[in-house]
Motif scaffolding. Structure first.
Motif, PDB file in Angstrom:
ATOM      1  N   PRO A 110      47.935  29.629  36.411  1.00 36.52           N
ATOM      2  CA  PRO A 110      48.611  30.352  35.334  1.00 36.52           C
ATOM      3  C   PRO A 110      48.269  31.839  35.318  1.00 36.52           C
ATOM      4  O   PRO A 110      49.138  32.674  35.039  1.00 36.52           O
ATOM      5  N   SER A 111      47.019  32.196  35.633  1.00 33.87           N
ATOM      6  CA  SER A 111      46.660  33.626  35.597  1.00 33.87           C
ATOM      7  C   SER A 111      47.299  34.394  36.747  1.00 33.87           C
ATOM      8  O   SER A 111      47.601  35.580  36.615  1.00 33.87           O
ATOM      9  N   GLN A 112      47.532  33.722  37.890  1.00 36.11           N
ATOM     10  CA  GLN A 112      48.259  34.381  38.995  1.00 36.11           C
ATOM     11  C   GLN A 112      49.723  34.587  38.611  1.00 36.11           C
ATOM     12  O   GLN A 112      50.306  35.644  38.872  1.00 36.11           O
ATOM     13  N   LEU A 113      50.309  33.560  37.999  1.00 29.09           N
ATOM     14  CA  LEU A 113      51.709  33.659  37.565  1.00 29.09           C
ATOM     15  C   LEU A 113      51.893  34.827  36.599  1.00 29.09           C
ATOM     16  O   LEU A 113      52.868  35.582  36.688  1.00 29.09           O
ATOM     17  N   LYS A 114      50.930  34.977  35.707  1.00 23.47           N
ATOM     18  CA  LYS A 114      50.995  36.005  34.670  1.00 23.47           C
ATOM     19  C   LYS A 114      51.093  37.418  35.248  1.00 23.47           C
ATOM     20  O   LYS A 114      51.619  38.327  34.607  1.00 23.47           O
ATOM     21  N   LYS A 115      50.568  37.600  36.461  1.00 22.55           N
ATOM     22  CA  LYS A 115      50.589  38.934  37.088  1.00 22.55           C
ATOM     23  C   LYS A 115      51.923  39.242  37.758  1.00 22.55           C
ATOM     24  O   LYS A 115      52.197  40.394  38.098  1.00 22.55           O
ATOM     25  N   MET A 116      52.746  38.212  37.968  1.00 23.24           N
ATOM     26  CA  MET A 116      54.001  38.405  38.707  1.00 23.24           C
ATOM     27  C   MET A 116      55.125  38.739  37.740  1.00 23.24           C
ATOM     28  O   MET A 116      56.026  37.945  37.488  1.00 23.24           O
ATOM     29  N   THR A 117      55.040  39.946  37.222  1.00 23.79           N
ATOM     30  CA  THR A 117      55.908  40.383  36.125  1.00 23.79           C
ATOM     31  C   THR A 117      57.170  41.096  36.595  1.00 23.79           C
ATOM     32  O   THR A 117      58.013  41.453  35.791  1.00 23.79           O
ATOM     33  N   GLY A 118      57.265  41.343  37.912  1.00 27.52           N
ATOM     34  CA  GLY A 118      58.396  42.118  38.404  1.00 27.52           C
ATOM     35  C   GLY A 118      58.180  43.609  38.213  1.00 27.52           C
ATOM     36  O   GLY A 118      59.089  44.405  38.454  1.00 27.52           O
ATOM     37  N   ARG A 119      56.990  44.004  37.788  1.00 22.05           N
ATOM     38  CA  ARG A 119      56.681  45.423  37.576  1.00 22.05           C
ATOM     39  C   ARG A 119      55.524  45.847  38.472  1.00 22.05           C
ATOM     40  O   ARG A 119      54.831  45.018  39.028  1.00 22.05           O
ATOM     41  N   LYS A 120      55.351  47.162  38.599  1.00 19.38           N
ATOM     42  CA  LYS A 120      54.284  47.719  39.438  1.00 19.38           C
ATOM     43  C   LYS A 120      54.307  47.154  40.850  1.00 19.38           C
ATOM     44  O   LYS A 120      53.272  46.790  41.413  1.00 19.38           O
ATOM     45  N   GLY A 121      55.508  47.045  41.419  1.00 15.05           N
ATOM     46  CA  GLY A 121      55.636  46.613  42.806  1.00 15.05           C
ATOM     47  C   GLY A 121      55.446  45.133  43.038  1.00 15.05           C
ATOM     48  O   GLY A 121      55.484  44.673  44.173  1.00 15.05           O
TER      49      GLY A 121
ATOM     50  N   PRO B 154      56.598  41.076  42.638  1.00 15.05           N
ATOM     51  CA  PRO B 154      57.823  40.311  42.413  1.00 15.05           C
ATOM     52  C   PRO B 154      57.793  39.664  41.033  1.00 15.05           C
ATOM     53  O   PRO B 154      56.730  39.560  40.418  1.00 15.05           O
ATOM     54  N   ALA B 155      58.957  39.258  40.547  1.00 15.31           N
ATOM     55  CA  ALA B 155      59.026  38.521  39.290  1.00 15.31           C
ATOM     56  C   ALA B 155      59.059  37.032  39.599  1.00 15.31           C
ATOM     57  O   ALA B 155      59.957  36.554  40.299  1.00 15.31           O
ATOM     58  N   TRP B 156      58.056  36.320  39.103  1.00 14.96           N
ATOM     59  CA  TRP B 156      58.004  34.866  39.254  1.00 14.96           C
ATOM     60  C   TRP B 156      58.138  34.215  37.897  1.00 14.96           C
ATOM     61  O   TRP B 156      57.730  34.790  36.885  1.00 14.96           O
ATOM     62  N   SER B 157      58.696  33.011  37.875  1.00 14.55           N
ATOM     63  CA  SER B 157      58.772  32.251  36.638  1.00 14.55           C
ATOM     64  C   SER B 157      58.635  30.773  36.964  1.00 14.55           C
ATOM     65  O   SER B 157      59.048  30.336  38.043  1.00 14.55           O
ATOM     66  N   SER B 158      58.047  30.010  36.043  1.00 15.13           N
ATOM     67  CA  SER B 158      57.858  28.585  36.340  1.00 15.13           C
ATOM     68  C   SER B 158      58.822  27.720  35.552  1.00 15.13           C
ATOM     69  O   SER B 158      59.306  28.075  34.471  1.00 15.13           O
ATOM     70  N   TRP B 159      59.126  26.588  36.164  1.00 10.62           N
ATOM     71  CA  TRP B 159      60.042  25.602  35.617  1.00 10.62           C
ATOM     72  C   TRP B 159      59.527  24.229  36.030  1.00 10.62           C
ATOM     73  O   TRP B 159      59.422  23.950  37.221  1.00 10.62           O
ATOM     74  N   GLN B 160      59.139  23.423  35.040  1.00 13.30           N
ATOM     75  CA  GLN B 160      58.662  22.065  35.305  1.00 13.30           C
ATOM     76  C   GLN B 160      57.582  22.012  36.384  1.00 13.30           C
ATOM     77  O   GLN B 160      57.671  21.222  37.330  1.00 13.30           O
ATOM     78  N   GLY B 161      56.613  22.899  36.236  1.00 10.96           N
ATOM     79  CA  GLY B 161      55.450  22.867  37.121  1.00 10.96           C
ATOM     80  C   GLY B 161      55.653  23.517  38.473  1.00 10.96           C
ATOM     81  O   GLY B 161      54.746  23.534  39.295  1.00 10.96           O
ATOM     82  N   LYS B 162      56.859  24.065  38.704  1.00  4.59           N
ATOM     83  CA  LYS B 162      57.110  24.765  39.964  1.00  4.59           C
ATOM     84  C   LYS B 162      57.336  26.244  39.690  1.00  4.59           C
ATOM     85  O   LYS B 162      57.885  26.605  38.658  1.00  4.59           O
ATOM     86  N   VAL B 163      56.922  27.072  40.651  1.00  2.96           N
ATOM     87  CA  VAL B 163      57.013  28.519  40.479  1.00  2.96           C
ATOM     88  C   VAL B 163      58.097  29.079  41.402  1.00  2.96           C
ATOM     89  O   VAL B 163      58.135  28.759  42.602  1.00  2.96           O
ATOM     90  N   TYR B 164      58.980  29.885  40.828  1.00  2.00           N
ATOM     91  CA  TYR B 164      60.109  30.452  41.568  1.00  2.00           C
ATOM     92  C   TYR B 164      60.047  31.974  41.562  1.00  2.00           C
ATOM     93  O   TYR B 164      59.665  32.581  40.562  1.00  2.00           O
ATOM     94  N   ASN B 165      60.460  32.571  42.673  1.00  2.00           N
ATOM     95  CA  ASN B 165      60.628  34.015  42.732  1.00  2.00           C
ATOM     96  C   ASN B 165      62.036  34.336  42.237  1.00  2.00           C
ATOM     97  O   ASN B 165      63.028  34.071  42.929  1.00  2.00           O
ATOM     98  N   ILE B 166      62.133  34.908  41.031  1.00  2.00           N
ATOM     99  CA  ILE B 166      63.451  35.179  40.451  1.00  2.00           C
ATOM    100  C   ILE B 166      63.980  36.551  40.854  1.00  2.00           C
ATOM    101  O   ILE B 166      65.113  36.906  40.518  1.00  2.00           O
ATOM    102  N   THR B 167      63.171  37.333  41.583  1.00  5.09           N
ATOM    103  CA  THR B 167      63.573  38.699  41.941  1.00  5.09           C
ATOM    104  C   THR B 167      64.928  38.782  42.656  1.00  5.09           C
ATOM    105  O   THR B 167      65.771  39.595  42.266  1.00  5.09           O
ATOM    106  N   PRO B 168      65.182  37.945  43.684  1.00  5.57           N
ATOM    107  CA  PRO B 168      66.458  38.080  44.402  1.00  5.57           C
ATOM    108  C   PRO B 168      67.676  37.737  43.536  1.00  5.57           C
ATOM    109  O   PRO B 168      68.785  38.174  43.821  1.00  5.57           O
TER     110      PRO B 168
END
Ligand code: HEM
Length: 90
Positions: free
Chosen positions: A10-21, A23-37
């Motif tokens: 969870p703390s790694q996910l929290k850093k993937m905000t899509g800011r400061k270079g 990528p933006a990641w978001s989780s869904w049902q225990g899986k993590v997706y790169n939503i940037t593209p």
């Protein structure tokens, strides 16, 4: 990891905000997706989609469009699975 998918805390996910270079990641049902593209293609706009960056997107997503199939749409953007924070050994 297995099949090349990452184990993400969870703390790694929290850093993937899509800011400061990052990528933006978001989780869904225990899986993590790169939503940037997908950001430029989201019919609801980038700002709305960015609200689920760095965290679990299920609640927001289900409030707006429960009929949309997240896993079908973002299957190719799967990064890995959420795991608990590292436990320090006893
Ligand atoms: C519309 C996908 C996350 C807000 C849509 C539509 C799709 C989509 C396919 C069109 C739905 C339709 O017309 O039936 C996704 C995916 C998401 C995501 C794959 C997550 C990865 C979000 C989030 C929000 C949001 C987190 C809000 C915080 C909206 C809004 C629309 C919309 C407001 C309506 C746009 C309009 O019709 O004017 N989204 N969405 N979406 N989405 Fe998302």
């Amino acid at each position: 990891g297995v099949n090349g998918f990452q184990r993400i805390t969870p703390s790694q996910l929290k850093k993937m905000t899509g800011r400061k270079g990052k990528p933006a990641w978001s989780s869904w049902q225990g899986k993590v997706y790169n939503i940037t593209p997908y950001l430029p293609f989201h019919p609801g706009g980038e700002a709305e989609l960015m609200k689920c960056a760095g965290r679990d997107g299920a609640k927001l997503f289900m409030e707006v469009h429960p009929w949309v199939n997240w896993e079908n749409m973002l299957g190719s953007c799967l990064v890995g699975v959420l795991v608990p924070e590292e436990q320090s050994p006893l």
